[in-house]
Scaffold this motif. Structure first.
Motif, PDB file in Angstrom:
ATOM      1  N   THR C 271      -3.068  -0.834  13.180  1.00 32.11           N
ATOM      2  CA  THR C 271      -3.627  -1.693  12.415  1.00 32.11           C
ATOM      3  C   THR C 271      -5.091  -1.756  13.331  1.00 32.11           C
ATOM      4  OG1 THR C 271      -2.061  -2.398  12.130  1.00 32.11           O
ATOM      5  CG2 THR C 271      -3.582  -3.677  12.031  1.00 32.11           C
ATOM      6  N   ARG C 272      -6.185  -1.823  12.007  1.00 32.23           N
ATOM      7  CA  ARG C 272      -7.566  -2.101  12.588  1.00 32.23           C
ATOM      8  C   ARG C 272      -7.866  -3.089  11.936  1.00 32.23           C
ATOM      9  NH1 ARG C 272     -11.976  -0.838  15.997  1.00 32.23           N
ATOM     10  NH2 ARG C 272     -14.108  -0.783  15.051  1.00 32.23           N
ATOM     11  N   GLU C 273      -7.674  -4.426  12.739  1.00 30.03           N
ATOM     12  CA  GLU C 273      -8.274  -5.876  11.112  1.00 30.03           C
ATOM     13  C   GLU C 273      -9.145  -5.535  10.020  1.00 30.03           C
ATOM     14  OE1 GLU C 273      -5.963  -7.589  11.308  1.00 30.03           O
ATOM     15  OE2 GLU C 273      -5.475  -8.294  12.691  1.00 30.03           O
ATOM     16  N   GLY C 274      -9.308  -5.908   9.119  1.00 30.26           N
ATOM     17  CA  GLY C 274      -9.325  -5.095   8.590  1.00 30.26           C
ATOM     18  C   GLY C 274     -10.347  -4.499   7.948  1.00 30.26           C
ATOM     19  N   VAL C 275     -10.262  -3.140   7.737  1.00 27.69           N
ATOM     20  CA  VAL C 275      -9.944  -2.134   7.756  1.00 27.69           C
ATOM     21  C   VAL C 275      -8.848  -1.498   7.127  1.00 27.69           C
ATOM     22  CG1 VAL C 275     -11.226   0.055   8.698  1.00 27.69           C
ATOM     23  CG2 VAL C 275     -11.920  -1.911   9.376  1.00 27.69           C
ATOM     24  N   PHE C 276      -7.842  -1.160   7.967  1.00 27.42           N
ATOM     25  CA  PHE C 276      -6.465  -0.382   7.426  1.00 27.42           C
ATOM     26  C   PHE C 276      -4.958  -1.354   8.130  1.00 27.42           C
ATOM     27  CE2 PHE C 276      -8.311   2.316  10.927  1.00 27.42           C
ATOM     28  CZ  PHE C 276      -6.930   2.437  11.960  1.00 27.42           C
ATOM     29  N   MET C 468      -4.322  22.792  -1.014  1.00 26.89           N
ATOM     30  CA  MET C 468      -3.741  23.066   0.270  1.00 26.89           C
ATOM     31  C   MET C 468      -2.592  22.407   1.367  1.00 26.89           C
ATOM     32  SD  MET C 468      -5.951  25.778   1.057  1.00 26.89           S
ATOM     33  CE  MET C 468      -6.142  25.520   3.142  1.00 26.89           C
ATOM     34  N   ALA C 469      -2.215  21.304   0.768  1.00 27.16           N
ATOM     35  CA  ALA C 469      -1.436  20.259   1.594  1.00 27.16           C
ATOM     36  C   ALA C 469       0.288  20.548   1.185  1.00 27.16           C
ATOM     37  CB  ALA C 469      -1.880  19.069   1.086  1.00 27.16           C
ATOM     38  N   ASP C 470       0.841  20.672   2.478  1.00 29.11           N
ATOM     39  CA  ASP C 470       2.009  21.217   2.209  1.00 29.11           C
ATOM     40  C   ASP C 470       2.743  19.323   2.231  1.00 29.11           C
ATOM     41  OD1 ASP C 470       2.097  22.955   2.815  1.00 29.11           O
ATOM     42  OD2 ASP C 470       1.388  22.547   4.919  1.00 29.11           O
ATOM     43  N   ARG C 471       1.803  18.485   1.998  1.00 31.09           N
ATOM     44  CA  ARG C 471       2.003  17.013   1.702  1.00 31.09           C
ATOM     45  C   ARG C 471       1.228  15.920   1.371  1.00 31.09           C
ATOM     46  NH1 ARG C 471       4.283  13.584   5.995  1.00 31.09           N
ATOM     47  NH2 ARG C 471       4.504  15.237   7.639  1.00 31.09           N
ATOM     48  N   VAL C 472       0.928  14.853   1.081  1.00 31.00           N
ATOM     49  CA  VAL C 472       0.063  13.930   0.517  1.00 31.00           C
ATOM     50  C   VAL C 472       0.707  12.748   0.740  1.00 31.00           C
ATOM     51  CG1 VAL C 472      -1.765  13.661  -1.216  1.00 31.00           C
ATOM     52  CG2 VAL C 472      -0.935  16.091  -1.513  1.00 31.00           C
ATOM     53  N   LEU C 473      -1.108  12.387   1.851  1.00 29.88           N
ATOM     54  CA  LEU C 473      -1.118  11.161   2.043  1.00 29.88           C
ATOM     55  C   LEU C 473      -1.673  10.038   1.460  1.00 29.88           C
ATOM     56  CD1 LEU C 473      -0.187  10.902   5.897  1.00 29.88           C
ATOM     57  CD2 LEU C 473       1.634  11.172   4.165  1.00 29.88           C
ATOM     58  N   VAL C 474      -1.036   9.498   0.709  1.00 31.01           N
ATOM     59  CA  VAL C 474      -2.490   8.206   0.070  1.00 31.01           C
ATOM     60  C   VAL C 474      -2.146   6.931   0.296  1.00 31.01           C
ATOM     61  CG1 VAL C 474      -3.323   8.426  -2.470  1.00 31.01           C
ATOM     62  CG2 VAL C 474      -1.496  10.295  -1.881  1.00 31.01           C
ATOM     63  N   MET C 475      -3.926   6.920   0.720  1.00 30.97           N
ATOM     64  CA  MET C 475      -4.409   5.348   1.075  1.00 30.97           C
ATOM     65  C   MET C 475      -4.892   4.609   0.167  1.00 30.97           C
ATOM     66  SD  MET C 475      -5.240   5.449   5.116  1.00 30.97           S
ATOM     67  CE  MET C 475      -5.419   4.067   5.421  1.00 30.97           C
ATOM     68  N   HIS C 476      -4.782   2.801   0.059  1.00 33.94           N
ATOM     69  CA  HIS C 476      -5.553   2.393  -0.908  1.00 33.94           C
ATOM     70  C   HIS C 476      -5.722   1.280  -0.132  1.00 33.94           C
ATOM     71  CE1 HIS C 476      -6.073   0.129  -4.301  1.00 33.94           C
ATOM     72  NE2 HIS C 476      -5.391  -0.330  -4.450  1.00 33.94           N
ATOM     73  N   GLU C 477      -7.374   0.959  -0.607  1.00 27.63           N
ATOM     74  CA  GLU C 477      -7.628  -0.456   0.280  1.00 27.63           C
ATOM     75  C   GLU C 477      -6.939  -0.260   1.783  1.00 27.63           C
ATOM     76  OE1 GLU C 477      -6.843  -3.178  -2.711  1.00 27.63           O
ATOM     77  OE2 GLU C 477      -8.896  -2.859  -3.902  1.00 27.63           O
ATOM     78  N   GLY C 478      -7.116   0.573   2.653  1.00 28.62           N
ATOM     79  CA  GLY C 478      -6.196   0.404   4.282  1.00 28.62           C
ATOM     80  C   GLY C 478      -5.070   0.651   3.950  1.00 28.62           C
ATOM     81  N   ARG C 479      -4.490   0.954   3.428  1.00 27.52           N
ATOM     82  CA  ARG C 479      -2.383   0.271   3.422  1.00 27.52           C
ATOM     83  C   ARG C 479      -2.351   2.147   2.824  1.00 27.52           C
ATOM     84  NH1 ARG C 479      -0.001  -3.811   4.284  1.00 27.52           N
ATOM     85  NH2 ARG C 479      -1.049  -5.996   3.827  1.00 27.52           N
ATOM     86  N   MET C 480      -1.193   1.960   3.846  1.00 24.08           N
ATOM     87  CA  MET C 480      -0.733   3.975   3.321  1.00 24.08           C
ATOM     88  C   MET C 480      -0.036   3.264   1.365  1.00 24.08           C
ATOM     89  SD  MET C 480      -0.715   6.885   4.674  1.00 24.08           S
ATOM     90  CE  MET C 480      -1.246   6.742   5.429  1.00 24.08           C
ATOM     91  N   VAL C 481      -0.133   4.330   0.932  1.00 19.42           N
ATOM     92  CA  VAL C 481       0.967   3.957  -0.059  1.00 19.42           C
ATOM     93  C   VAL C 481       1.647   5.130  -0.887  1.00 19.42           C
ATOM     94  CG1 VAL C 481      -0.768   1.947  -1.183  1.00 19.42           C
ATOM     95  CG2 VAL C 481      -1.035   4.300  -2.051  1.00 19.42           C
TER      96      VAL C 481
END
Ligand SMILES: Nc1ncnc2c1ncn2[C@@H]1O[C@H](COP(=O)(O)OP(=O)(O)OP(=O)(O)O)[C@@H](O)[C@H]1O
Ligand SMILES: Nc1ncnc2c1ncn2[C@@H]1O[C@H](COP(=O)(O)OP(=O)(O)OP(=O)(O)O)[C@@H](O)[C@H]1O
Ligand SMILES: [Mg+2]
Ligand SMILES: [Mg+2]
Lengths: 344, 329, 509, 334
Positions: C271-276, C468-481
């Motif tokens: 966590t970094r406050e205000g960013v993610f 390219m990716a084996d897995r895709v992580l998706v972020m939305h507004e500072g959270r891993m969704v």
């Protein structure tokens, strides 16, 4: 010079409240300097009420007037990511030139001021031309100019001294006279300060000075006439320093060759304390003026407080460090708080 | 074109100028070549030269320390005060050097931890350290330093058979060390990177803050040592010793072609710059050239130091463009 | 389909232009014609001379030989101001903003609306900026200083600046490199509108599909030489690539199948406050994990916190099971982490340093012996990687700053690959890289992964992510969704998660 | 263990070259080369002294010159001494910024048979043959206190505004002032502070301000330095303190004329700096010609000033200072 890694992370979409907070952060510099100044004056005044009697206030203003003027000129240069180390020498040369010019005559103050400004402009023109057209580092060039102008001044003066007795009374009156109890000198400085501040804020060429300091490359691509603006800044700073030289004569009456010797560092520290970034692009002349006022007030306060003269330097150095450190720490804290606040 | 450009680099030019001035001196000026005079001329700039070495590293890393001369003064005052109160000289020196380290730490701490620009910080400590010097010693002047140590600092003692005095010998050794550090080690590479682009250096895993702190500490240490040398050399400890030397140190370094914006310069250039200022001053004084003219010469040299390379590159660019414009086979 | 009449007089043209930098001949006898109402693409590999051409049109460079023609008449631009004054607006490859000034001032510098006595009308400046932002569909505060804007936001300010001219000629050097799909679409619709009003457009992009979407004609450059100018209608992507590269292109997205090993990097509740907030994920050996999201989602910040250049407020990073000391890039490197940053000019490279020294900077102890830097080792390291990445350079002792944008990117990659990392984090690794090299970089990443490297790839280029990716992580507004396995990763599923409409994929813990 | 101050109470040897015999009848040599090394060139006062000295050298067929640093620091004089040695001058006349820092090189000079005469501000005794004192230090110090006491009716607080903290002559005078103040007749007077204006006009000006503000009951300021007294007088003349605070000290008539006439300052004193330079020049010539060696009791002729006798420790005293006031100030021009 210290590109900090920790960056200000303000959310683009942050709302109104955050925005006014941002404003506060950016104005914090002026506010905290003004705060420090008020504290210092209050403290000294409580310890020694005479600090703020008529004569006391007059002295404070008079002491600051010339440094404020120089700080205003210097900020205009520093904002463009340049520096003018030759100001001390220019003041010396101009004061001596003015002294020589009036000695034994009855030239009026206007003529003296014009001469001072002309001398200063000439010096600024040379420095500015070297920096802008020669595209060489300002620090080196103006350090060179510091020596050159000083050398010329010494060589011309040959140890001669202009005494108050040789200076026409009308000129001396400019230095000691006042209207409504406020001496002329601080009024003049304030006028120059206000005009410069307004110019920097509200004219294209003023904004372009900030643009140049913020990113010379971007300024070039935006079609800002960099050379002309930088040259202009130096000529202005030179003119102001030259003017300060003629005021010096008016105020002190006595001039020798090495007046204002070594002032360049004081002026630069006033500017830096006042929040004008040495890397350009940031800061206001109001801040610089406050910085200058703070520095001279520290000096006056220490001697009023009967601080042993051996301690004066050390204390003013420590206070200077404290001022810029506290300011910086407050700033960092506020930015961090801002980031965390915008989390919600 | 590139060897030509190499030869026209400013630091080389300063080196050449130094030799030229030296040879001119030998040819034209009575008494210049005497061993006494050379020993004196070099010794006379010993402290400035010593302080110019760490200053070069600092400036390459994009920092500056304006408090060096004040640290010299503080160290001198402290040496005097402790000596006067009966301390053994052998104890005084380490104590004074520690104070130098402490002063460097304060500078470095304010720059790296508080995050202030070094110019602002060291303008402050310039006043602070000089002030402390006058607190320590007041208006006293302490003399009578032990001959056993004083003799190593004066210009009448030289390495037998040469005109090299011991402070100068120390300078030579330290200059070699500094040159190796700057130009041949990883630390040196890091300094250039920090000076040129601090963010990029940090992202490359260079310990930017630690290195900066180290530089300030070394500068403090060397300045304190220069204070001891100064005190012994003049046999007089006073609070105002070395006042104004900071400008001289900076001027020498800049004259040697070190870029004040950081990331550029050679140690050779800095050394040549220091020596040039020293030799030139000696030569001009011997020829009764007035002080004010010397001041002007210093200024002109500084301006030339940045203007000349600029002119050369402009001219060569211009010639290049003309060459490019005419169609080639 | 285009209303351009290619037989008329071009608004702006180059004729027989030569431009050299020292020994490098960036442009040789190049000609180009821009017509009103037509979007013209400029294609070529990295270092082909595209940016140089643009700078020549913009008055930044003066041609050594040849002419710039305006409305058919030869003109000489003495500086960018001259070009601007005749109605040429330019978006340069690298954003050039004033970090200390507000967005509004950035856009209107030197052209602010004025009131009586020549005073700036601050209100008008602000409202005009707000209008521009509205047109581009972004919510940037006009009073916000430019410092701290993400590369994408900076690019948007640049675009707004160019639009504010109401120019006759709009020149854009890779404006979309940092943008995601939606912003790009928005930009294109604005450009379309301008074109309809009769503006001439010159557009550079390494994303060929964008060229086909936006432009009518294309000029191809190769090694500074003009290859062809032709209508795009009838051309295929492969044709274009062949013109650029001079040969057929190998397979795009050469994803190799690899055996996924044990966990190399695990991030727990970072966590970094205000960013993610509360970001957790794992990357295993041999795996390429993509981190997707909209611009400003916080991906770069996560990468920087993992690598230790930013300090996280909470959470833990483990490399091969061992917790990493926070806030220390040095410790991260020692543990085998490498980060190719997004902003190569500020953070990736020391521009004034030579190529070899830049590559050596990440391994100073490896190229040193007995405390001294061994020049031979340093040069060897640089030569090796320059060859492997097909770097185009004059001499290894040249400043990195003179390389073309794409080649600079390769140097950044080289610098980090040379550290022989166990976990490689790449932030927009192919931004500004031409198709040929892009494939090269992808092949490289693939084969490194096959050798057991763990790769975390942040990318705004959706095809790249999917390819390219084996897995895709998706972020939305500072959270891993979302975390989407390769099989389920489609343009729709990723975009849905990125815009906050979490449907497919499983929501991250 | 280690080397402490006690171990080295006697350091260096006494190199004073007094072994040679004086020949009182020797004529002044022609073509003597004299060099004046002031505290700092650009100091108007020193300039007057040196110019007079150079002119005097012309009178007896010698050649004088003035060289020196532009800042009054201890170390900067040293490099000039060295060059003067290399140039084989016959005599060096020096106003020392620091009595000890210049010692080593001066001893070297004496070893090479260059005569050394200190003037204005002394060096350590063993580093010069003569010291031309403008007036006896004791007399200067005590008379300053006596003068101001008379002006103040032996009542009230006073302060001193000096030059730099390290100036030898200033500090010697201040010692004598303090000693004088111990006498019972000054029991109603109190020295509240010694401030330092660094011989810098502007600094002295501000120090004056500070003194007046910090000590509301201050009745008088003694400034035994020409820069300081002028600055102090100028501040007072424009302020509300005019007529309430007495200024006294050492100043030049040209600088002070205005303030004497406008009643800011009633009186101040100084010796004639021209005579100081003149005497220095002749003394150096007498040394270099072998008329004297610097021993106590020797006599020499100083042109139009007449005969002088060398006192204790090689000191030659110019004479009592002149007190300037409204009545006589227009008779002087320097
Ligand atoms: N200022 C400069 N000095 C020296 N060489 C330069 C300079 N600018 C460009 N070059 C060289 O000119 C050639 C063309 O560069 P240019 O930037 O125009 O390429 P580009 O086609 O824009 O590539 P990319 O797609 O990577 O942006 C390159 O070899 C580059 O190294
Ligand atoms: N250099 C920077 N300085 C300050 N703030 C920044 C910086 N870079 C990004 N930000 C801000 O931090 C937030 C997260 O941005 P970040 O760059 O991490 O997002 P991202 O998902 O990587 O997007 P991008 O594709 O633009 O890199 C954004 O609001 C952005 O404005
Ligand atoms: Mg390009
Ligand atoms: Mg990013």
């Amino acid at each position: 010079m210290t590109a900090t890694i920790e960056k200000p992370t303000a959310q683009a979409e942050a709302g109104r409240s955050a925005r006014s907070l941002v404003d506060t952060v950016f104005r914090a510099r002026e506010i905290s300097i003004a705060g420090a100044l008020v504290l210092l004056v209050l403290f000294t005044w409580i310890a020694e009420p005479r600090f703020l009697n008529d004569q006391g206030v007059k002295d404070l203003l008079l002491n600051a007037a010339i440094l404020v003027l120089l700080a205003v000129g210097q900020s205009v240069v520093v904002v463009t990511r340049n520096i003018d180390l030759s100001v001390g020498s220019v003041v010396g040369l101009s004061a001596f030139a003015c002294g020589k010019f009036v000695s034994g005559t009855d030239h009026g103050p206007l003529l003296v001021a014009l001469l001072g400004i002309a001398v200063g402009m000439a010096c600024g023109l040379v420095s500015g031309a070297l920096v802008s057209f020669g595209k060489v580092p300002a620090l080196v060039v103006t350090l060179g100019m510091l020596y050159i102008i000083q050398g010329i001044d010494y060589w011309w003066a040959e140890g001669e001294q202009i005494n108050a007795a040789d200076v026409p009374q009308s000129v001396l009156d400019l230095g000691s006279g006042s209207v409504l109890g406020i001496p002329y000198l601080p009024l003049i400085s304030f006028a120059v300060l206000a005009v410069t501040a307004y110019f920097l804020r509200s004219y294209r060429s003023g904004r372009e000075l900030y643009a140049i300091g913020s990113s010379p490359e971007a300024a070039r691509l935006a079609g800002v006439p960099i050379r002309r603006r930088v040259l202009g800044a130096y000529v202005f700073s030179g003119a102001v320093a030259g003017f300060a030289g003629s005021l010096w004569l008016a105020r002190f009456g006595t001039v020798v060759a090495d007046n204002a010797h070594g002032w360049e560092l004081t002026v630069v520290s006033a500017v830096v304390v006042g929040g004008v970034a040495i890397v350009g692009g940031v800061g206001t002349v109001w801040g610089a003026a406050l910085g200058a006022l703070l520095l001279t007030t520290i000096g006056s306060a220490l001697s009023v407080l009967k601080v042993d003269s051996f301690w004066e330097d050390a204390i003013s150095g420590a206070l200077l460090l404290a001022a810029i450190s506290v300011d910086r720490i407050v700033n960092v804290r506020m930015t961090r708080a801002l980031r965390k606040r915008s989390a919600r | 074109m590139s060897p030509l450009r190499g030869a026209l680099r400013w630091d080389t030019a300063v080196g050449v100028l130094l030799v030229a001035v030296f040879v001119t001196g030998l040819g034209t000026t009575d008494g210049f070549a005497s061993r006494d005079n050379l020993a004196f001329a070099f010794n006379d700039i010993a402290e400035v030269a010593l302080m110019a070495l760490p200053m070069t590293l600092l400036v390459v890393a994009g920092q500056v320390d304006l408090s060096v001369a004040s640290m010299l003064g503080l160290s001198s005052a402290l040496t005097g005060q402790l000596w006067d109160s009966g301390w053994a000289f052998e104890t005084i020196v380490p104590v004074v050097l520690l104070v130098g380290v402490a002063g460097g730490l304060l500078n470095g701490w304010l720059v790296t931890k508080v995050g202030l620009p070094s110019l602002a910080v060291t303008i402050g400590t310039l006043a602070l350290y000089r002030g402390l010097a006058s607190v320590v010693l007041g208006s006293n002047a302490i003399t009578d330093f032990p001959e056993t140590y004083a003799k190593w600092a004066v210009d009448t003692t030289t390495i037998p058979g040469t005109f090299i005095t011991y402070p100068m010998a120390l300078f030579i050794v330290l200059a070699v060390v500094a040159a190796v550090v700057l130009h041949a080690t990883g630390l040196g590479r890091s300094l250039f990177a920090i000076g040129a682009q601090e963010d990029a250096a940090y992202f490359a895993g260079i310990r930017v803050k630690r290195i900066k702190l180290l530089l300030f500490v070394v500068t403090g240490l060397v300045s304190a040592f220069a204070g001891v040398v100064f005190t012994l050399r003049y046999g007089s400890a006073r609070a105002d010793n070395g006042q104004g030397f900071e400008m001289l140190v900076i001027a020498s370094v800049l004259l040697g072609g070190i870029d004040f914006d950081g990331g550029k310069g050679t140690l050779f250039g800095a050394v040549a710059g220091v020596l040039l200022i020293g030799i030139l001053k000696n030569l001009l004084t011997l020829n009764d050239v007035a002080n004010e003219v010397q001041v002007i010469v210093t200024g002109l040299l500084l301006v030339a130091s940045v203007l000349t390379p600029r002119l050369i590159s402009t001219v060569s660019e211009w010639r290049h463009r003309r060459a490019a414009a005419t169609p080639s086979g | 389909m285009s209303q351009a009449d290619s037989t008329g007089v071009p608004v702006l043209a180059l004729k027989g232009v030569n431009k050299s930098f020292g020994a490098v001949r960036a442009l040789r006898d190049v000609s180009l014609e821009l017509f009103p109402g037509e979007a013209h693409a400029l294609a070529g590999e990295n270092g082909a001379g595209k940016s140089t051409l643009i700078k020549t049109l913009a008055g930044v460079h003066r041609p050594d030989a040849g002419q710039v023609l305006l409305d058919g008449e030869p003109v000489v631009f003495h500086g960018p101001a001259d070009a601007r004054d005749v109605g040429i607006a330019v978006i340069y490859q690298e954003p050039t903003l004033f970090p200390d000034l507000s967005i509004a001032e950035n856009i209107f510098m030197g052209r602010q609306p004025r009131r009586a006595l020549g005073r700036i009308d601050h209100k008008a400046v602000r409202s005009a900026t707000a209008a521009l932002m509205g047109r581009l569909g972004v919510a940037l505060d006009p009073d916000r200083p430019a410092r701290g804007l993400s590369i994408a936001d900076q690019q948007i300010v640049e675009i707004a600046k160019a639009l504010s001219f109401d120019a006759r000629v709009l020149i854009m050097d890779e404006p979309t490199a940092a943008l995601t799909g939606s912003e790009t679409a928005r930009l294109f619709s604005v450009v379309e509108a301008l074109r309809a009003e009769g503006a001439a457009v010159l557009f550079i992009s390494h994303r060929l599909e964008e060229i086909f979407r936006l432009c009518q004609r294309v000029t191809t450059l190769r090694d500074g030489r003009w290859v062809a100018s032709e209508p795009l209608a009838g051309l295929t992507e492969d044709d274009l690539v062949r013109r650029m590269v001079g040969r057929d292109l190998d397979e795009l997205y050469p994803k190799q199948d690899t055996r996924v090993g044990e966990t190399a990097l695990s991030v727990h509740r970072l966590t970094r406050e205000g960013v993610f907030r509360d970001v957790s994920f794992e990357v295993r050996r041999g795996e390429i994990v993509a981190l997707a999201g909209l611009v400003g989602a916080g991906r770069t910040e996560v990468a920087q916190a993992v690598f230790g250049v930013d300090r996280a407020d909470a959470g833990e990073v483990r490399v091969a099971g061992t917790p990493l000391r926070p806030g220390s890039p040095n410790a991260a490197m020692a543990a085998g982490l490498a980060l190719v940053p997004e902003d190569r000019r500020q953070r990736g490279l020391v521009m004034e340093m030579s190529i070899e020294r830049n590559i050596g900077l990440t391994g100073l102890d490896r190229i040193s012996g007995g405390g001294l830097v061994k020049r031979a080792l340093e040069r060897g390291r640089a030569t090796d990687w320059a060859t492997r990445l097909q770097l185009k350079y004059g001499r290894l002792s040249d400043h990195v700053g003179v390389l073309s944008g794409g080649n600079q990117q390769k140097v950044v990659l080289a610098k980090w690959l040379a550290t022989d990392p166990a976990v490689l984090i790449v932030d927009e690794p192919t931004r500004g890289i031409d198709v040929g090299t892009k494939a090269e970089v992808h092949r490289l990443l693939s084969s490194l992964a096959a050798e057991g490297l763990a790769v975390l790839m942040i990318s705004s280029d959706l095809p790249e992510v999917l390819g390219m990716a084996d897995r895709v992580l998706v972020m939305h507004e500072g959270r891993m969704v979302a975390e989407i396995p390769r099989a389920e990763a489609t343009e729709e599923s990723v975009m849905a998660a990125a815009t906050g409409r979490t449907g497919k994929g499983r929501a991250a813990a | 263990g280690g080397t402490t101050k006690k171990d080295s109470s006697d350091n260096g040897g006494d190199v004073k070259a007094t072994d040679a015999k004086a020949n009182p009848d020797a004529p002044l040599k022609k073509g003597l080369k004299l060099a004046f090394l002031p505290k700092q060139i650009n100091n108007p006062y020193e300039k007057i002294v040196d110019d007079a000295g150079i002119e005097a050298a012309g009178e007896f067929g010698g050649k004088g010159k003035e060289v020196g640093p532009s800042d009054a620091s201890a170390s900067s004089q040293v490099s000039y001494i060295n060059t003067l040695i290399q140039q084989r001058q016959d005599a060096i006349l020096i106003a020392a910024n620091d009595p000890n820092a210049v010692c080593g090189p001066l001893k070297q000079a004496m070893k090479k048979d260059i005569k050394v005469v200190a003037y204005d501000s002394d060096t350590a005794k063993e580093c010069r043959q003569l010291f031309i004192n403008q007036a006896s230090s004791e007399e200067i110090g005590r008379s300053q206190v006596q003068h101001i006491a008379e002006q103040l009716d032996y009542k009230g607080e006073i302060a001193i505004l000096s030059a730099t903290q390290n100036a030898t002559n200033q500090n010697t005078w201040i010692e004598f002032m303090k000693d004088e103040l111990k006498k019972p007749k000054y029991k109603n007077m109190k020295l509240v502070k010694t401030a330092y204006g660094d011989d810098d006009d502007q600094k002295s000006f501000q120090e004056t301000q500070g003194l007046l503000k910090a000590y509301p009951n201050l009745k008088g300021i003694i400034s035994p330095t020409t820069v300081g007294i002028a600055a102090a007088a100028r501040y007072i003349s424009d302020s509300s303190y005019k007529g309430k605070v007495v200024i006294n000290g050492l100043g030049t008539p040209n600088q002070m004329r205005k303030y004497v006439k406008d009643n800011t300052v009633e009186q101040f004193s100084l010796w004639d700096p021209k005579k100081l330079g003149y005497l220095g020049s002749y003394a150096a010539a007498a040394l270099a010609s072998g008329q004297i060696t610097g021993a106590e009791g020797e006599k020499f002729k100083a042109g139009k000033l007449g005969e002088y006798t060398i006192g204790k420790d090689g000191e030659v005293i110019l004479g009592p200072p002149t007190v300037f006031n409204k009545d006589n100030i227009d008779d002087f021009d320097f």
